[in-house]
Write a protein that holds these residues in place. Structure first.
Motif, PDB file in Angstrom:
ATOM      1  N   VAL A 125       0.868  -1.185   0.000  1.00 61.65           N
ATOM      2  CA  VAL A 125       0.000   0.000   0.000  1.00 61.65           C
ATOM      3  C   VAL A 125       0.900   1.229   0.000  1.00 61.65           C
ATOM      4  CG1 VAL A 125      -1.763   1.312   1.220  1.00 61.65           C
ATOM      5  CG2 VAL A 125      -1.823  -1.193   1.258  1.00 61.65           C
ATOM      6  N   LEU A 126       0.696   2.101  -0.958  1.00 62.86           N
ATOM      7  CA  LEU A 126       1.497   3.317  -1.082  1.00 62.86           C
ATOM      8  C   LEU A 126       0.643   4.532  -0.745  1.00 62.86           C
ATOM      9  CD1 LEU A 126       4.083   4.830  -2.004  1.00 62.86           C
ATOM     10  CD2 LEU A 126       3.111   4.818  -4.318  1.00 62.86           C
ATOM     11  N   ASP A 127       1.070   5.287   0.250  1.00 58.71           N
ATOM     12  CA  ASP A 127       0.415   6.537   0.653  1.00 58.71           C
ATOM     13  C   ASP A 127       1.235   7.683   0.080  1.00 58.71           C
ATOM     14  OD1 ASP A 127      -0.527   8.809   1.928  1.00 58.71           O
ATOM     15  OD2 ASP A 127      -0.891   7.793   3.833  1.00 58.71           O
ATOM     16  N   ARG A 128       0.801   8.215  -1.060  1.00 55.77           N
ATOM     17  CA  ARG A 128       1.576   9.261  -1.729  1.00 55.77           C
ATOM     18  C   ARG A 128       1.623  10.539  -0.916  1.00 55.77           C
ATOM     19  NH1 ARG A 128       5.290   8.992  -4.268  1.00 55.77           N
ATOM     20  NH2 ARG A 128       4.935  10.872  -5.493  1.00 55.77           N
ATOM     21  N   ALA A 129       0.554  10.867  -0.223  1.00 59.97           N
ATOM     22  CA  ALA A 129       0.510  12.124   0.529  1.00 59.97           C
ATOM     23  C   ALA A 129       1.524  12.137   1.667  1.00 59.97           C
ATOM     24  CB  ALA A 129      -0.900  12.353   1.074  1.00 59.97           C
ATOM     25  N   ARG A 130       1.792  10.986   2.254  1.00 59.26           N
ATOM     26  CA  ARG A 130       2.688  10.910   3.415  1.00 59.26           C
ATOM     27  C   ARG A 130       4.020  10.254   3.091  1.00 59.26           C
ATOM     28  NH1 ARG A 130      -0.815   7.986   7.850  1.00 59.26           N
ATOM     29  NH2 ARG A 130       0.993   8.495   9.163  1.00 59.26           N
ATOM     30  N   ASN A 131       4.265   9.949   1.807  1.00 63.01           N
ATOM     31  CA  ASN A 131       5.521   9.319   1.396  1.00 63.01           C
ATOM     32  C   ASN A 131       5.837   8.066   2.211  1.00 63.01           C
ATOM     33  OD1 ASN A 131       6.441  10.789  -0.812  1.00 63.01           O
ATOM     34  ND2 ASN A 131       7.337  12.382   0.475  1.00 63.01           N
ATOM     35  N   ARG A 132       4.851   7.191   2.319  1.00 63.99           N
ATOM     36  CA  ARG A 132       5.066   5.972   3.093  1.00 63.99           C
ATOM     37  C   ARG A 132       4.466   4.775   2.354  1.00 63.99           C
ATOM     38  NH1 ARG A 132       1.097   4.695   7.271  1.00 63.99           N
ATOM     39  NH2 ARG A 132       2.791   4.436   8.769  1.00 63.99           N
ATOM     40  N   MET A 133       4.981   3.605   2.700  1.00 66.33           N
ATOM     41  CA  MET A 133       4.529   2.368   2.079  1.00 66.33           C
ATOM     42  C   MET A 133       4.400   1.295   3.146  1.00 66.33           C
ATOM     43  SD  MET A 133       6.389   0.091  -0.888  1.00 66.33           S
ATOM     44  CE  MET A 133       6.025   1.247  -2.216  1.00 66.33           C
ATOM     45  N   LEU A 134       3.361   0.461   3.019  1.00 64.15           N
ATOM     46  CA  LEU A 134       3.151  -0.681   3.899  1.00 64.15           C
ATOM     47  C   LEU A 134       3.225  -1.958   3.078  1.00 64.15           C
ATOM     48  CD1 LEU A 134       1.824   1.731   5.497  1.00 64.15           C
ATOM     49  CD2 LEU A 134       0.250   0.046   6.457  1.00 64.15           C
ATOM     50  N   LEU A 135       3.963  -2.935   3.591  1.00 60.69           N
ATOM     51  CA  LEU A 135       3.997  -4.270   3.016  1.00 60.69           C
ATOM     52  C   LEU A 135       3.445  -5.234   4.055  1.00 60.69           C
ATOM     53  CD1 LEU A 135       7.646  -4.272   1.576  1.00 60.69           C
ATOM     54  CD2 LEU A 135       5.546  -3.581   0.397  1.00 60.69           C
ATOM     55  N   ALA A 136       2.651  -6.216   3.621  1.00 55.68           N
ATOM     56  CA  ALA A 136       2.063  -7.152   4.584  1.00 55.68           C
ATOM     57  C   ALA A 136       1.880  -8.520   3.951  1.00 55.68           C
ATOM     58  CB  ALA A 136       0.717  -6.631   5.100  1.00 55.68           C
ATOM     59  N   ARG A 137       1.958  -9.555   4.817  1.00 55.81           N
ATOM     60  CA  ARG A 137       1.774 -10.952   4.405  1.00 55.81           C
ATOM     61  C   ARG A 137       0.721 -11.589   5.301  1.00 55.81           C
ATOM     62  NH1 ARG A 137       6.396 -15.738   4.775  1.00 55.81           N
ATOM     63  NH2 ARG A 137       5.351 -17.247   3.385  1.00 55.81           N
ATOM     64  N   ASP A 138      -0.125 -12.429   4.732  1.00 53.37           N
ATOM     65  CA  ASP A 138      -1.237 -13.003   5.498  1.00 53.37           C
ATOM     66  C   ASP A 138      -0.759 -13.819   6.690  1.00 53.37           C
ATOM     67  OD1 ASP A 138      -1.298 -16.090   4.835  1.00 53.37           O
ATOM     68  OD2 ASP A 138      -0.960 -15.113   2.921  1.00 53.37           O
ATOM     69  N   ARG A 139      -1.670 -14.091   7.612  1.00 51.40           N
ATOM     70  CA  ARG A 139      -1.316 -14.648   8.916  1.00 51.40           C
ATOM     71  C   ARG A 139      -0.749 -16.062   8.864  1.00 51.40           C
ATOM     72  NH1 ARG A 139      -6.972 -14.523  11.949  1.00 51.40           N
ATOM     73  NH2 ARG A 139      -6.998 -12.527  10.876  1.00 51.40           N
ATOM     74  N   PHE A 140      -1.068 -16.833   7.827  1.00 47.89           N
ATOM     75  CA  PHE A 140      -0.520 -18.185   7.706  1.00 47.89           C
ATOM     76  C   PHE A 140       0.698 -18.243   6.791  1.00 47.89           C
ATOM     77  CE2 PHE A 140      -5.088 -18.982   8.602  1.00 47.89           C
ATOM     78  CZ  PHE A 140      -4.931 -19.624   9.815  1.00 47.89           C
ATOM     79  N   GLY A 141       0.934 -17.192   6.003  1.00 44.27           N
ATOM     80  CA  GLY A 141       2.036 -17.216   5.053  1.00 44.27           C
ATOM     81  C   GLY A 141       1.704 -17.965   3.782  1.00 44.27           C
ATOM     82  N   ILE A 197      18.410  -9.808   1.264  1.00 41.12           N
ATOM     83  CA  ILE A 197      16.973  -9.991   1.051  1.00 41.12           C
ATOM     84  C   ILE A 197      16.372 -10.712   2.247  1.00 41.12           C
ATOM     85  CG2 ILE A 197      15.190 -11.046  -0.393  1.00 41.12           C
ATOM     86  CD1 ILE A 197      17.010 -10.790  -2.780  1.00 41.12           C
ATOM     87  N   SER A 198      15.220 -10.232   2.686  1.00 40.30           N
ATOM     88  CA  SER A 198      14.479 -10.861   3.781  1.00 40.30           C
ATOM     89  C   SER A 198      13.101 -11.273   3.285  1.00 40.30           C
ATOM     90  CB  SER A 198      14.326  -9.891   4.964  1.00 40.30           C
ATOM     91  OG  SER A 198      15.585  -9.526   5.493  1.00 40.30           O
ATOM     92  N   ALA A 199      12.503 -12.201   4.019  1.00 43.04           N
ATOM     93  CA  ALA A 199      11.120 -12.602   3.757  1.00 43.04           C
ATOM     94  C   ALA A 199      10.249 -12.082   4.888  1.00 43.04           C
ATOM     95  CB  ALA A 199      11.013 -14.126   3.672  1.00 43.04           C
ATOM     96  N   LEU A 200       9.133 -11.475   4.539  1.00 41.21           N
ATOM     97  CA  LEU A 200       8.167 -11.131   5.577  1.00 41.21           C
ATOM     98  C   LEU A 200       7.668 -12.420   6.218  1.00 41.21           C
ATOM     99  CD1 LEU A 200       5.766  -8.282   4.375  1.00 41.21           C
ATOM    100  CD2 LEU A 200       7.421  -8.204   6.231  1.00 41.21           C
ATOM    101  N   CYS A 201       7.564 -12.420   7.541  1.00 44.11           N
ATOM    102  CA  CYS A 201       7.003 -13.572   8.241  1.00 44.11           C
ATOM    103  C   CYS A 201       5.474 -13.503   8.180  1.00 44.11           C
ATOM    104  CB  CYS A 201       7.465 -13.590   9.696  1.00 44.11           C
ATOM    105  SG  CYS A 201       9.230 -13.912   9.890  1.00 44.11           S
ATOM    106  N   PRO A 202       4.793 -14.618   8.321  1.00 45.20           N
ATOM    107  CA  PRO A 202       3.326 -14.586   8.347  1.00 45.20           C
ATOM    108  C   PRO A 202       2.811 -13.651   9.438  1.00 45.20           C
ATOM    109  CG  PRO A 202       4.104 -16.833   8.117  1.00 45.20           C
ATOM    110  CD  PRO A 202       5.317 -15.996   8.379  1.00 45.20           C
ATOM    111  N   GLY A 203       1.763 -12.892   9.090  1.00 45.38           N
ATOM    112  CA  GLY A 203       1.167 -11.973  10.060  1.00 45.38           C
ATOM    113  C   GLY A 203       2.002 -10.748  10.345  1.00 45.38           C
ATOM    114  N   GLU A 204       2.944 -10.436   9.463  1.00 47.68           N
ATOM    115  CA  GLU A 204       3.880  -9.343   9.688  1.00 47.68           C
ATOM    116  C   GLU A 204       3.665  -8.241   8.658  1.00 47.68           C
ATOM    117  OE1 GLU A 204       8.177 -10.071  11.398  1.00 47.68           O
ATOM    118  OE2 GLU A 204       8.257 -10.092   9.213  1.00 47.68           O
ATOM    119  N   ALA A 205       3.933  -7.004   9.074  1.00 46.42           N
ATOM    120  CA  ALA A 205       3.865  -5.856   8.169  1.00 46.42           C
ATOM    121  C   ALA A 205       5.140  -5.039   8.303  1.00 46.42           C
ATOM    122  CB  ALA A 205       2.644  -4.989   8.470  1.00 46.42           C
TER     123      ALA A 205
END
Length: 657
Positions: A125-141, A197-205
């Motif tokens: 998710v990219l928030d252009r107004a606040r220059n921020r980005m969120l990455l997320a992976r579902d709870r089970f992976g 390089i890292s992998a997002l863990c399940p349930g992590e943002a």
């Protein structure tokens, strides 16, 4: 189901980089590819059209004013309810894609949005107004998401082979990941084979912000943590009825599709139940199974019996007609993006290719064993608990009795070697032995000792809340720790990763109804006595199966979806393998002790037994060594041989398909 990539911050990328990354994701999204670029950010997307096939479902997708953008891989199963809620709050929707709820959900709930999603996902998710980005992976992976981060940028992608194409990422092999891989035969998140390089863990943002001075800051957060609420007093009948109801709801929730949908029917209880419940709702269902070249691995009779019972239109793929070549195996291993040695990936790959000729979406039975105690190891936990306290004179008798049973999970066929792992061991050591292909003692000998790495035991230390001795018996605590290892470690890093990488190679979306959030919560709450009965696992699901499936299928023991690699590969493959792993150019000797692994290679290539290793364990070791050597020799980024015309056209402004 799709492929996504992008970055926030400054990346030394040009149009060729964008085209190459899109090309590397094209198999995940062959229907359309697109890019949205700003001076300090890029979003890339390859789409496999599943829901809302029109232009209103295309990505990258934004809210009404273009201030919030998203790219999303997966399915949101409660998107209809979320859309109704958001519309009641004044949000306006253009179409009916599940993707469209994401930017509006961010507007409404910000960083707390992900806990409201039911489904499988990797999201940016990219928030252009606040220059921020969120990455997320579902709870089970279920869906993977990889990233690389430094002060200049954060880059991300659905697959490692796409992310490695972005300049400025450290692709040096990760010594810790190699050490863990040599025991588990997969690399557990957050590590990957690559240092940078890292992998997002399940349930992590991952929350990223571009500061005024150009630096990109980041912080990891969790939107979901497992904390199973055990129900020690629940009775069997109540547990069965509740799971039956939740199973029906979970399967029903995952049937929405605007393209053809089918079911992978292996013949086991889990996939059979999913297929049976889907058939009740759809009345017309294509099911698929695989005929293995070795009768010991073949479940065709069970799959066909279930198909006849539920009335599905069934197709059996026969793998016995052709031997696998060197290119077949090495291409599949390279496609994984890093060393990975679960050989059942080859079977999933084959059935996915066949299913894709008929359907675009497939249901699978993954998750039932983890949620409801389906693996044989759960039936052996009481005996293992007794072994912890057994006096010395009884150890030889225990070894004799243990040798009459089948292998415990991945352990070797030597009873004395197995017993040694449990003698005086604490719960963490027992669980580590159960879930490791290479036993801890042998793992220490296998690793070259001039490298400083942490012990693999750290991965099995409890991270979920553990009940105290006054709240639960010793057996319940050991069972809970085994369940945690199953769900937290093996499920996302091995089983779900395997299914994603093999199925999406053929543009097939695989859904996992048994990982429905409510159903898994119910399964994880069960006491051990409702997981195992008289040595058979999955007591609750087995009872449900007796209501809907043929009795011979209900009563049979679990058989994994595995492919007998030793008889499936060609003689040329074995000849190439010996030369590749044992010649003077081999690099695995820098990490692993040759005097330990060379006898494995020789025994596999000569078709001989190894005194301390089961048949399955031997060919799994061969694949483990091959995958590691492949990646040590060539970790560099490279695009696939697929035509780059579509991706290049996007970059130079041509219309998208």
């Amino acid at each position: 189901m799709c492929g996504l990539a992008g970055w926030l911050g400054h990346v030394d990328a040009d149009a060729g980089t964008t085209a190459s990354v899109l090309e590397a994701l094209a198999h995940r999204g062959p229907d359309a590819q697109d890019a949205k670029q700003w001076p300090d950010c890029t979003l890339l997307f390859a789409r496999l059209r599943i829901i809302d096939l029109s232009a209103t479902g295309e990505q990258p997708m934004s809210n009404e004013d273009g201030s919030v953008w998203t790219v999303f891989n997966g399915e949101i199963y409660n998107h209809r309810e979320l859309q109704q809620e958001l519309e009641s709050k004044g949000h306006r929707f253009r179409g009916r894609s599940d993707t469209e709820v994401i930017p509006h959900l961010y507007e409404e709930y910000g960083d707390e949005m992900f806990s409201r999603l039911r489904g499988m996902f990797g999201i940016a998710v990219l928030d252009r107004a606040r220059n921020r980005m969120l990455l997320a992976r579902d709870r089970f992976g279920i869906k993977p998401l990889f990233y690389s981060a430094n002060e200049r940028f954060v880059a991300f992608a659905s697959e490692l082979n796409a992310l490695r194409l972005i300049p400025g990422i450290d692709l040096t092999p990760n010594a810790q990941a190699i050490a863990d891989y040599a025991s588990l035969f997969y690399i557990p998140a957050p590590d990957t084979f690559f240092t940078g390089i890292s992998a997002l863990c399940p349930g992590e943002a991952l929350v990223c912000s571009r500061e005024s001075d150009g630096r990109v800051t980041r912080r990891l957060t969790r939107f979901h943590s497992f904390s199973p609420q055990r129900q020690p007093s629940i009775d069997l009948g109540s547990a069965i009825d509740k799971a039956d109801e939740l199973l029906e709801a979970g399967v029903t929730r995952q049937l929405e599709s605007d393209v053809p949908l089918g079911s992978l029917l292996s013949g086991g209880i889990d996939s059979s139940l999913v297929s049976a419940f889907a058939m009740r709702k759809l009345t017309d269902l294509n099911t698929f199974s695989v005929r293995m070249p070795d009768p010991d691995f073949d479940e065709t009779w069970a799959a066909e019996a279930v198909a006849r019972h539920i009335g599905s239109r069934h197709e059996t793929l026969d793998l016995g007609g052709r031997k696998a070549s060197w290119d077949d195996i090495t291409c599949a291993l390279r496609h994984a993006g890093q060393p990975f040695a679960d050989s059942s990936m080859f079977a999933v790959d084959a059935v996915s290719e066949a299913m894709r000729r008929r359907v675009t979406v497939a249901l699978s039975g993954d998750g039932g064993d983890e949620g409801f105690g389906g693996y044989d190891l759960y039936g052996r936990l009481p005996a293992l608990k007794r072994l912890q306290r057994m006096p010395d004179p009884l150890w030889s008798l225990a070894a004799s009795l243990f040798s009459r049973t089948a292998d415990v999970s991945q352990l070797t066929s030597s009873a004395n070697a197995r017993i040694r792992d449990f003698r005086g061991a604490d719960d963490v050591a027992i669980v580590q032995a159960l879930f490791s292909w290479i036993r801890p003692h042998d793992h220490e000998r296998l690793l070259v000792q001039n490298r400083a790495v942490d012990p693999t035991r750290r991965l099995f230390e409890p991270q979920w809340p553990l009940e105290s001795k006054s709240q639960a018996s010793a057996l319940e605590r050991l069972s809970a720790l085994a369940v945690e290892a199953n769900v937290r470690l093996q499920l996302p890093n091995d089983f779900l990763f395997k299914v994603d990488i093999a199925s999406m190679r053929h543009s097939l979306e695989v859904r996992v109804p048994l990982l429905d959030e409510d159903l898994m919560d119910a399964g994880l709450s069960l006491p051990h006595r409702l997981r195992v009965h008289r040595g058979k696992g999955k007591r609750v699901l087995r009872a449900i199966a007796s209501r809907y499936l043929p009795e011979p299928v209900v009563e049979r023991r679990k058989q994994g979806f595995a492919l007998p690699v030793d008889v499936w590969v060609s003689s040329d493959f074995k000849r190439n393998l010996r030369a590749f792993l044992l010649d003077s150019n081999s690099l695995i000797g820098e990490h692993l002790t040759r005097t330990i692994y060379e006898p494995w290679v020789q025994a596999f290539c000569d078709g001989e037994d190894h005194r301390d290793i089961s048949r399955l364990g031997l060919y799994q070791r061969a694949i483990m060594l091959l995958a590691l050597e492949l990646w040590l020799r060539d970790p560099s980024p490279r695009s696939s041989p697929r035509s780059r015309a579509v991706a290049t056209a996007l970059v130079d402004g041509s219309p998208r398909p």
